[in-house]
Scaffold this motif. Sequence first.
Motif, PDB file in Angstrom:
ATOM      1  N   ALA A  15       0.834  -1.209   0.000  1.00  0.00           N
ATOM      2  CA  ALA A  15       0.000   0.000   0.000  1.00  0.00           C
ATOM      3  C   ALA A  15       0.863   1.252   0.000  1.00  0.00           C
ATOM      4  N   SER A  16       1.980   1.216   0.744  1.00  0.00           N
ATOM      5  CA  SER A  16       2.894   2.360   0.760  1.00  0.00           C
ATOM      6  C   SER A  16       3.484   2.609  -0.622  1.00  0.00           C
ATOM      7  N   ALA A  19       0.839   4.138  -2.873  1.00  0.00           N
ATOM      8  CA  ALA A  19       0.569   5.542  -2.542  1.00  0.00           C
ATOM      9  C   ALA A  19       1.746   6.431  -2.933  1.00  0.00           C
ATOM     10  N   GLY A  20       2.965   5.990  -2.605  1.00  0.00           N
ATOM     11  CA  GLY A  20       4.139   6.805  -2.870  1.00  0.00           C
ATOM     12  C   GLY A  20       4.417   6.987  -4.344  1.00  0.00           C
ATOM     13  N   ILE A  21       4.294   5.916  -5.106  1.00  0.00           N
ATOM     14  CA  ILE A  21       4.561   6.004  -6.544  1.00  0.00           C
ATOM     15  C   ILE A  21       3.452   6.765  -7.260  1.00  0.00           C
ATOM     16  N   SER A  22       2.207   6.489  -6.923  1.00  0.00           N
ATOM     17  CA  SER A  22       1.092   7.147  -7.619  1.00  0.00           C
ATOM     18  C   SER A  22       1.055   8.638  -7.327  1.00  0.00           C
ATOM     19  N   TYR A  23       1.470   9.051  -6.113  1.00  0.00           N
ATOM     20  CA  TYR A  23       1.468  10.486  -5.795  1.00  0.00           C
ATOM     21  C   TYR A  23       2.317  11.275  -6.790  1.00  0.00           C
ATOM     22  N   GLY A  41       0.987  12.297   2.214  1.00  0.00           N
ATOM     23  CA  GLY A  41       1.431  11.764   3.492  1.00  0.00           C
ATOM     24  C   GLY A  41       1.251  10.269   3.640  1.00  0.00           C
ATOM     25  N   ALA A  42       0.373   9.681   2.814  1.00  0.00           N
ATOM     26  CA  ALA A  42       0.034   8.264   2.990  1.00  0.00           C
ATOM     27  C   ALA A  42       1.216   7.339   2.752  1.00  0.00           C
ATOM     28  N   GLY A  43       2.064   7.642   1.762  1.00  0.00           N
ATOM     29  CA  GLY A  43       3.150   6.731   1.424  1.00  0.00           C
ATOM     30  C   GLY A  43       4.052   6.432   2.602  1.00  0.00           C
ATOM     31  N   VAL A  44       4.513   7.462   3.291  1.00  0.00           N
ATOM     32  CA  VAL A  44       5.428   7.266   4.419  1.00  0.00           C
ATOM     33  C   VAL A  44       4.667   6.866   5.676  1.00  0.00           C
ATOM     34  N   ALA A  45       3.431   7.351   5.847  1.00  0.00           N
ATOM     35  CA  ALA A  45       2.623   6.924   6.994  1.00  0.00           C
ATOM     36  C   ALA A  45       2.408   5.411   6.970  1.00  0.00           C
ATOM     37  N   LEU A  46       2.199   4.856   5.801  1.00  0.00           N
ATOM     38  CA  LEU A  46       2.016   3.411   5.679  1.00  0.00           C
ATOM     39  C   LEU A  46       3.308   2.651   5.978  1.00  0.00           C
ATOM     40  N   LEU A  47       4.453   3.283   5.749  1.00  0.00           N
ATOM     41  CA  LEU A  47       5.711   2.666   6.154  1.00  0.00           C
ATOM     42  C   LEU A  47       5.792   2.554   7.674  1.00  0.00           C
ATOM     43  N   PHE A 203      11.763   4.669   2.126  1.00  0.00           N
ATOM     44  CA  PHE A 203      11.454   3.250   1.934  1.00  0.00           C
ATOM     45  C   PHE A 203      12.661   2.380   2.279  1.00  0.00           C
ATOM     46  N   LEU A 204      13.840   2.762   1.779  1.00  0.00           N
ATOM     47  CA  LEU A 204      15.045   1.990   2.061  1.00  0.00           C
ATOM     48  C   LEU A 204      15.402   2.042   3.543  1.00  0.00           C
ATOM     49  N   ILE A 205      15.259   3.214   4.161  1.00  0.00           N
ATOM     50  CA  ILE A 205      15.546   3.343   5.587  1.00  0.00           C
ATOM     51  C   ILE A 205      14.652   2.412   6.394  1.00  0.00           C
ATOM     52  N   CYS A 206      13.356   2.498   6.167  1.00  0.00           N
ATOM     53  CA  CYS A 206      12.401   1.730   6.956  1.00  0.00           C
ATOM     54  C   CYS A 206      12.583   0.227   6.750  1.00  0.00           C
ATOM     55  N   THR A 207      12.613  -0.214   5.510  1.00  0.00           N
ATOM     56  CA  THR A 207      12.735  -1.651   5.254  1.00  0.00           C
ATOM     57  C   THR A 207      14.104  -2.172   5.670  1.00  0.00           C
ATOM     58  N   GLY A 208      15.140  -1.334   5.550  1.00  0.00           N
ATOM     59  CA  GLY A 208      16.467  -1.759   5.980  1.00  0.00           C
ATOM     60  C   GLY A 208      16.557  -1.956   7.479  1.00  0.00           C
ATOM     61  N   VAL A 209      16.006  -1.005   8.238  1.00  0.00           N
ATOM     62  CA  VAL A 209      16.024  -1.127   9.699  1.00  0.00           C
ATOM     63  C   VAL A 209      15.173  -2.312  10.145  1.00  0.00           C
TER      64      VAL A 209
END
Length: 220
Positions: A15-16, A19-23, A41-47, A203-209
Amino acid sequence: MPKRALAEKRPWLLASLLAGISYYFVRDGQIPGLYLMAWKGAGVALLALYALARHKGADSRQIAAVMAFGALGDVLIELVLEWGAVAFLIGHLIAIHLYWRHRRARLSPSQKLAGIAFAVLIPAISFMLPSDRAAAPGVAFYALGLGVMTAAAWTSSFPRYRVGLGAVMFAVSDLLIFARIGPMAQSPLPNLLIWPLYYFGQFLICTGVVGELRRRSATA
């Protein structure tokens, strides 16, 4: 991984991405302002929700808070620039605390040099970019947090080419924002690159951590 986990947790990441790509493709359209801010705001909020769903613990809550303040900054910056900057700065401070607690035990000379360079050069370059020199000290103050966050991410024990690279992408995105009110005011590049660098950096920060926290939990 159990099928139930895939069904209930991975959709936040999908979903993130949606939202992030479509924005990126709708941001200049005719969508009413409030809806567009929520979309942004949805893309990062969903992260943030992804982080909470994928790992339980103080560290995952902390990276979720970083994402939450990023999403808040995405929205507030559309209303008042300074409000958005404060939200992002709070997120940077939380991230610095997380990365410092997970700093790498040993750093090569080049890694130390890179960390120092990020911490020093990002605020220095940011100070020089705005055409309105009255705005330069405020920009540099914010960029000091950005630079230290980038340095802390790069020298942390999280995967450097996910978390560290994501932080660098975030920093470049912000530098382009500052360049847009300075030497690149007439260039199309900032408008083309700011959002992809920012969103995929987060995205890389969140998924990496989160991925590293899950790996450590599995081997503990």
